[in-house]
Enzyme design. Structure first.
Site, short mmCIF file in Angstrom:
data_model
loop_
_atom_site.label_atom_id
_atom_site.label_comp_id
_atom_site.label_asym_id
_atom_site.label_seq_id
_atom_site.Cartn_x
_atom_site.Cartn_y
_atom_site.Cartn_z
N ILE A 15 -0.89 30.36 -22.53
CA ILE A 15 -1.43 29.41 -23.33
C ILE A 15 -1.91 28.21 -22.46
CG2 ILE A 15 -1.41 28.05 -25.34
CD1 ILE A 15 0.92 29.86 -26.23
N ASP A 34 2.89 22.39 -13.05
CA ASP A 34 3.53 23.79 -13.32
C ASP A 34 4.54 24.15 -12.08
OD1 ASP A 34 3.76 26.60 -13.78
OD2 ASP A 34 2.11 26.39 -15.22
N GLY A 39 3.77 30.86 -14.71
CA GLY A 39 2.48 30.52 -14.56
C GLY A 39 1.98 30.97 -13.35
N TYR A 149 16.86 28.88 -27.99
CA TYR A 149 15.40 28.74 -27.71
C TYR A 149 15.11 27.82 -28.83
CZ TYR A 149 10.46 29.19 -27.87
OH TYR A 149 9.00 28.93 -27.98
N VAL A 193 5.06 40.68 -27.36
CA VAL A 193 5.23 42.04 -27.66
C VAL A 193 3.66 42.47 -27.60
CG1 VAL A 193 4.88 41.80 -30.17
CG2 VAL A 193 6.05 43.87 -29.19
N ILE A 209 10.39 50.20 -29.19
CA ILE A 209 10.64 48.89 -30.22
C ILE A 209 11.75 48.57 -30.43
CG2 ILE A 209 10.17 48.52 -32.77
CD1 ILE A 209 7.70 50.10 -32.88
N ARG A 217 5.66 40.24 -38.10
CA ARG A 217 5.10 38.87 -37.20
C ARG A 217 3.84 38.46 -37.56
NH1 ARG A 217 9.93 39.33 -36.71
NH2 ARG A 217 11.37 39.31 -34.84
N GLY A 277 19.57 37.58 -32.08
CA GLY A 277 18.74 36.16 -32.44
C GLY A 277 17.19 36.50 -32.73
#
Length: 316
Positions: A15, A34, A39, A149, A193, A209, A217, A277
């Site tokens: 992103i 970074d 990255g 997270y 994914v 999967i 999602r 999770g």
């Protein structure tokens, strides 16, 4: 050198590199911080000769003041440096704490120490919601993250609120749902994914999967996410929180079948034990994104998938 100065932590990532593209296109000066743990310099290769871009290899969780003093105080810090795997955060929660929460505090401390406060725009996550509410999920529902997270992203949001209220640091937190698009690395099992499925479908390989495939999602294209980040940076509110998604959802099995069809139909699907999770359903309520930031996710899933597949073909 002319142009507004912006800092992008994690600016060589998926992103972050798209944010850098947008900032340079409009004439800003950009400093990327970074550590290149995930990255890639190749994500910024098209700007190699652009003297408006400075790339610094640096771990943001160790502080940023010493690395920025030569460039002046930025107008905005887009804080995208993060450890983004739910699974990895469960395995290494203290590492996740340092990278995700610790780096946010370092960015906020830098902002606090300057009279001209840079605006901090945080890449937060739908993981802060957990299974807290029936979708679509609005920003004001109870927050019950299921993983370190999600916990550390929520703690980062709380820190933004505190620094805004106490120190006058203008801040915005955008809760990303499932972001996808070109440059998302399919080589890691913890990547998005879509990037993993797209790579395997393109090669005609079996798509695995985790879980029964009925989990849903809200997939939002990276170009729409970048528009939201820039809008949040320009928004006058001293403290803003908003979802970034499309407001729609698709099952993981449907996603896999769509990608297989787009790639010619040679792959098969197999199912494995669900990961700890991970939540059952995810869909954003996007009223605040539309009404306060003026952003509507414009990229249809099929169009975004084609762009993503096209990028993997060019990289092959």
């Amino acid at each position: 050198m002319s142009g507004t100065l912006a800092v992008v932590t994690g600016g060589a990532g998926f992103i972050g590199s798209h944010v850098v593209d947008a900032l340079l296109r409009r004439g800003d000066r950009v400093v990327v911080l970074d550590d290149f743990s995930t990255g890639k310099l190749s994500n910024l290769a098209e700007h190699a000769q652009n003297d408006h871009l400075t790339i610094i290899e640096h771990d943001v969780s160790t502080g940023i003041a010493g690395r920025l003093e030569s460039y002046g105080v930025p107008a905005t810090i887009f804080h995208l440096a993060a450890q983004v795997s739910v699974v990895s955060s469960i395995a290494k929660p203290l590492f996740d704490l340092n990278v995700n929460y610790g780096s946010t505090l370092q960015v906020l401390e830098y902002a606090r120490l300057h009279v001209a406060r840079p605006k901090v725009v945080l890449a937060s996550s739908a993981a802060v919601y957990g299974d807290a509410a029936e979708p679509p999920v609005a920003e004001d529902v109870p927050l019950r993250p299921l993983s370190p997270y999600g916990i550390h992203k929520l703690a980062s949001e709380y820190a933004l609120g505190a620094y805004s209220a106490t120190h006058g640091v203008p801040a915005a937190a955008l809760r990303f749902f499932n972001v996808y698009g070109p440059r998302q690395d399919p080589s890691s099992p913890y990547s998005g994914v879509i990037s993993i499925f797209a790579e395997r479908a393109r090669r005609g390989q079996t798509i695995k999967i985790f879980g029964d495939g009925k989990q849903t999602r809200d997939f939002v294209y990276v170009g729409d996410v970048v528009r939201a980040l820039l809008a949040a940076a320009a928004h006058p509110s001293p403290h803003l929180i908003a979802n970034v998604g499309t407001g729609s959802e698709i099952t993981i099995t449907e996603l896999a079948r769509t990608l297989i069809e787009l790639c010619g139909g040679d792959s098969t699907i197999e199912y494995a034990e669900a990961r700890a999770g991970e939540i059952a359903r995810s869909r954003a309520r996007v009223d605040r994104l539309r009404e306060q930031l003026g952003i509507v996710a414009e990229t249809a899933l099929a169009d975004g998938l084609r762009a993503t597949l096209g990028s993997t073909e060019r990289a092959a």
